[in-house]
Scaffold this motif. Structure first.
Motif: not given
Length: 515
Positions: A5-16, A36-51
């Motif tokens: 049966v189709h359900k309404k589901i909440i997932i805490v944390g948008a890691g992999i 997701e608590r961070q500004p973008r998805v990925g959890g520990k799989l994340n990225q830093i872009e600078q200069d």
């Protein structure tokens, strides 16, 4: 978990793990909201872009690409339409303190020839090691990876069925015999450590150190973790290492795109303060901004220990369960330097390991003394070898990682990080095969990440990278299961739950969510 049966589901944390579960559930028709608590998805799989530099801050290698393909196939899509995975001809380059260099080639025949430069005996032993590890993987995949873990009796019965099934052809086209399967199962169940298992095949210290290091893939010690974890090098040897063009974070973008196409609602910068539990059942979440979101099921991609400690109120969590979780050993953490240099270092491969000359002492520091390693093995990832877009022309983006102990009451990385940064750079300068002594003078960008950052940014218990260690022989059975035993309708995914940390395992876990 089976739901007709189709359900309404909440997932805490948008890691992999959370995104993989969301994709499977949405593909079955469920209404999924991903928070997701961070500004973008990925959890520990994340990225830093600078200069002009781009740094992946989590996993740096993709293995078992067929698991990713299965995930996309479950949604009626093709992985290749979302992600450009490139195989690496040289999986890793190993630098030893005595001046030796070993190239771990994707081609196993070529790799064996490379091992032969160090020991002809070990080159021949390599094939025996690989074949047994393949059989151990075949025996353990169902009970330990692709399904929720049952009781020890269930696992034992699964092993028995594996041993006594008829002849079958391996992925390499060879015939597997019941006797080989029995020996593999006995190895998987033996009290031997990975180091002892490796030592039963290989004689040369360089080769033993190379295969011992795979214990660190799940944040454990080769001198404590069980021999069954020889499946980790097998996975890499069987399918090779892969790199997604645009960086490992391209995987997070691909999963996010697919999830949205399937109708998953994704809210970022959205922190859950509490999981609602009413009459013993999870019924939604309370957000930091005071909003209450209701659901029929809750999936926590947050660390299990952190979830019990911070997201379940004392009134509903079982104290005995919470105490038992607190007693489980966290995995190792990591000390990371993100270095942008104006100079290139052509002696580096995409993946590089600089081994210390006392490997055992490293793990004594990590898991007994719980102090930063005084003589560390150092990993460097230089993605510009495969993808020039990751740094400005003529520059390098060096991701430097050293295994670090999980946080204790004595940890003070705010005080210790600058000195430890210098220790790591000084250590790199001592390898005679490559000139790295001038990194400091060529730096144009630098950032340090410590275990405290992993704890603060991702809610990682004690700053651990991989959730829980596998040092205890009973770890496969003591690791928290995917269904909460004391709260109905609450499920867990992620590195701190079965089957453990690592991108392929988190995606394997998604198989549990098939209807």
């Amino acid at each position: 978990m089976s739901m007709s049966v189709h359900k309404k589901i909440i997932i805490v944390g948008a890691g992999i793990g959370g995104m993989s579960a969301a994709i499977h559930l949405a593909a079955q028709g469920h209404a999924v909201t991903l928070l997701e608590r961070q500004p973008r998805v990925g959890g520990k799989l994340n990225q830093i872009e600078q200069d002009g530099f781009s740094f992946d801050t989590g996993p740096s290698l993709i293995t078992m690409p067929y698991v990713l393909r299965e995930l996309f196939q479950a949604a009626g899509r093709r992985l290749e339409d979302y992600l450009d995975l490139q195989p690496l001809d040289e999986t890793c380059r190993y630098f030893y303190r005595d001046g030796a260099i070993l190239h771990a080639w994707r081609d196993r025949q070529r790799f064996a020839q490379e091992i032969a430069r160090f020991s002809q005996h070990d080159a021949e032993a390599f094939w025996r090691f690989f074949n047994q590890a393949r059989t151990i993987f075949a025996a353990s995949a169902d009970p330990f990876l692709y399904n929720s873990l049952g009781s020890p009796l269930d696992v034992f019965q699964t092993f028995l069925r594996f041993v006594w099934r008829g002849h079958y052809t391996t992925p390499e086209g060879e015939q597997d015999e019941p006797g080989e399967r029995l020996r593999a199962v006995l190895t998987a169940l033996s009290p031997s450590t990975l180091d002892q298992h490796v030592g039963s095949f290989f004689e040369d210290a360089h080769i033993r150190q190379l295969f011992d290091r795979y214990a660190t893939y799940n944040g454990s010690s080769p001198y404590q973790v069980a021999s069954v974890y020889s499946i980790i090098p097998y996975v890499e040897l069987a399918d090779g290492g892969w790199y997604p063009c645009g960086g490992i974070y391209a995987l997070a973008r691909a999963l996010e795109k697919l999830a949205k196409e399937l109708g998953v609602t994704i809210e970022t910068s959205c922190e859950v303060s509490r999981i609602l539990v009413e009459r013993g059942r999870a019924t939604g979440v309370v957000l930091d901004d005071g909003r209450v979101l209701r659901s029929e099921l809750v999936v926590a991609n947050s660390d299990v220990v952190t979830t019990y400690r911070e997201l379940l109120s004392p009134a509903v969590r079982k104290q005995q369960r919470a105490r038992r979780l607190e007693q489980l050993e966290p995995s190792s953490s990591g000390f990371v330097l993100l270095l942008g240099t104006r100079k290139q270092y052509p002696e580096l491969a995409h993946h590089n390991i600089f081994f210390s000359d006392d490997y055992r002492a490293e793990f004594v520091d990590l898991f007994e003394y719980k102090i930063p390693q005084r003589n560390p093995t150092i990993y460097i990832c230089a993605t510009t070898r495969t993808d020039a877009s990751q740094a400005p022309a003529g520059h390098e983006n060096l991701f430097v990682l050293v295994n670090a102990p999980y946080l204790t009451a004595r940890s003070n990385w705010q005080r210790d990080a600058p000195a430890y940064r210098n220790l790591v750079l000084d250590a790199l300068a001592r390898y005679p095969q490559i000139e790295l002594a001038d990194i400091r003078e060529n730096l144009v960008y630098e950032q340090i990440l410590t275990p405290q950052d992993f704890q603060r940014n991702y809610g990682a218990n004690a700053g651990s990278i991989y959730g829980l260690s596998s040092n205890d022989r009973m770890a496969p059975f003591t690791r928290p299961g995917n269904r909460a035993s004391d709260v109905q309708g609450l499920y867990f995914v992620g590195g701190s739950t079965h089957p453990g940390g690592g991108v392929p395992w988190l995606c394997c876990l998604a198989r549990l969510w098939r209807a």
